[in-house]
Design an enzyme around this catalytic site. Sequence first.
Site, PDB file in Angstrom:
ATOM      1  N   ASP A 223       0.867  -1.183   0.000  1.00  0.00           N
ATOM      2  CA  ASP A 223       0.000   0.000   0.000  1.00  0.00           C
ATOM      3  C   ASP A 223       0.902   1.231   0.000  1.00  0.00           C
ATOM      4  O   ASP A 223       2.055   1.167   0.438  1.00  0.00           O
ATOM      5  CB  ASP A 223      -0.874   0.029   1.253  1.00  0.00           C
ATOM      6  CG  ASP A 223      -1.739  -1.218   1.400  1.00  0.00           C
ATOM      7  OD1 ASP A 223      -2.163  -1.763   0.378  1.00  0.00           O
ATOM      8  OD2 ASP A 223      -1.988  -1.625   2.548  1.00  0.00           O
ATOM      9  N   ASP A 262      -2.078  -3.172  -4.364  1.00  0.00           N
ATOM     10  CA  ASP A 262      -2.960  -3.665  -3.314  1.00  0.00           C
ATOM     11  C   ASP A 262      -3.838  -2.489  -2.886  1.00  0.00           C
ATOM     12  O   ASP A 262      -4.623  -1.969  -3.660  1.00  0.00           O
ATOM     13  CB  ASP A 262      -2.138  -4.248  -2.169  1.00  0.00           C
ATOM     14  CG  ASP A 262      -2.999  -5.008  -1.166  1.00  0.00           C
ATOM     15  OD1 ASP A 262      -4.144  -5.346  -1.494  1.00  0.00           O
ATOM     16  OD2 ASP A 262      -2.523  -5.262  -0.054  1.00  0.00           O
ATOM     17  N   ASP A 266      -4.060   1.571   4.325  1.00  0.00           N
ATOM     18  CA  ASP A 266      -4.729   0.658   5.245  1.00  0.00           C
ATOM     19  C   ASP A 266      -4.368   0.975   6.695  1.00  0.00           C
ATOM     20  O   ASP A 266      -3.254   1.421   6.998  1.00  0.00           O
ATOM     21  CB  ASP A 266      -4.329  -0.793   4.946  1.00  0.00           C
ATOM     22  CG  ASP A 266      -4.992  -1.341   3.695  1.00  0.00           C
ATOM     23  OD1 ASP A 266      -5.840  -0.648   3.113  1.00  0.00           O
ATOM     24  OD2 ASP A 266      -4.644  -2.474   3.287  1.00  0.00           O
ATOM     25  N   ARG A 319     -14.115  -0.282  -0.789  1.00  0.00           N
ATOM     26  CA  ARG A 319     -13.359  -0.110   0.455  1.00  0.00           C
ATOM     27  C   ARG A 319     -13.037   1.363   0.722  1.00  0.00           C
ATOM     28  O   ARG A 319     -11.881   1.755   0.740  1.00  0.00           O
ATOM     29  CB  ARG A 319     -12.076  -0.926   0.432  1.00  0.00           C
ATOM     30  CG  ARG A 319     -12.267  -2.400   0.212  1.00  0.00           C
ATOM     31  CD  ARG A 319     -10.936  -3.141   0.264  1.00  0.00           C
ATOM     32  NE  ARG A 319     -11.109  -4.568  -0.008  1.00  0.00           N
ATOM     33  CZ  ARG A 319     -10.108  -5.445  -0.064  1.00  0.00           C
ATOM     34  NH1 ARG A 319      -8.864  -5.021   0.135  1.00  0.00           N
ATOM     35  NH2 ARG A 319     -10.343  -6.707  -0.320  1.00  0.00           N
TER      36      ARG A 319
END
Length: 446
Positions: A223, A262, A266, A319
């Site tokens: 990420d 990805d 996060d 997301r």
Amino acid sequence: MPARTRHIRAVAVTLGCASMALALSVPAQAAPQPRHHGAGIERAVLPAGDGWAAAEGSTTGGADAAPEHVYTVTDRAELVAAFEEAGDAPKIVRVAGTIHGNSDADGTPIGCEQYETGGYTLEKYLAAYDPEVWGTGRTPEGPLEDARAASAKLQQAAVNVRVPSNTTLIGVGENPEIIGASLQVRDVSNVIVRNISFEDTYDCFPQWDPTDGSAGAWNSEYDNLVVYGSRHVWVDHNTFSDGDRPDSGQPHYFGQVYQQHDGLFDIVRGADLVTVSWNVLKDHDKTMLIGNSDGAGATDRGKLRVTLHHNLFKDVKERAPRVRFGQVDSYNNHFVATRAGSYGYTYGIGAESRLVAEHNAFTLAGGVDRATVLKKWSEAPLTAENNYVNGRRTDLIAVHNAGVPGEQLTEGAGWTPGLRTTVHHPRAVPVLVGLKAGAGRASGRR
């Protein structure tokens, strides 16, 4: 050239003579910089009451840095060296220009071939694990999979950059950006990240898994930013994207997109007390996880308290975020979907989550079903009030339950957020966020 600066470059040259991967993973020595004009933004702290990062103490980053712990960095080696030299002492690290994660010791960008080892090439990998040859019932193994994993490990040593406690990482000058690096805020505390464009943290060596889903999938690492097991983190006025390598432009192998990205950002594994404000997250698939496993309750229960406000999520597939376990307060964000065909959902309701989503604005293209703004992954209640879709007040839970009758959501998160700055009317949010969110728009006062 000052002696200290000459020493930085000398170390970088020495590193360049060693193995490329080792050179990338060993930091040069960075030179401290005196305080600069504009120190107001550099020493800014999270305002009182500004989200979960203002709870149980304060988030000050490197605001108390001594002059010898104020650095200006222009490449990856200098960035790592600044973190290494200051350790956990308060520090301000100023990113000037463009820093490439995939680069040699002099900061020159390098390609994926520089990490290839053990005979790995993509062409050989595709030939070895073509479903017509390998089949679809087992994951790849053998010499070429081993070579892929070894090559990936070399890239990981370059791409992952650990951020210590008591750090302010801030972009300065014109267009400060970090490309192809994954900032790891891991098991630390008191970190501020502001005013930087993060782009294209790509995986050179995705793994093919024919058993992933009904048709198989390419799985990648990295990420742009990860907050892992850390407390008191403020992420403000940054821009996150895939840059010049959008997923839409990636080739397809074995009938699936060759996925080199990805997530964008996060927050996982017991991270807690995080405020994410005035950022832009755009043009990406799997955008943000808050909690990354249903089985992580031992580390995540009672944590993952995150505030998201005044962020722009534009043309992200899903997301934004997907939540597990945490008490997450999401208000005054603007969610934009201009392409109906690439929209999945916005809020993912996951295991034991307690999401409060209020006073947000959604601008959705024709063809986007409002019922899909919410996605139920597990049984968990949420609060979703005073949200506006295309300028009209919309009960997101009622619309979802009517449109997706097989996935009924329960109303009432069971808690009321108490740490908010000014709450704007949702109709004002698109203009405010459009004018003020993203890198290059931060100020010393909030």
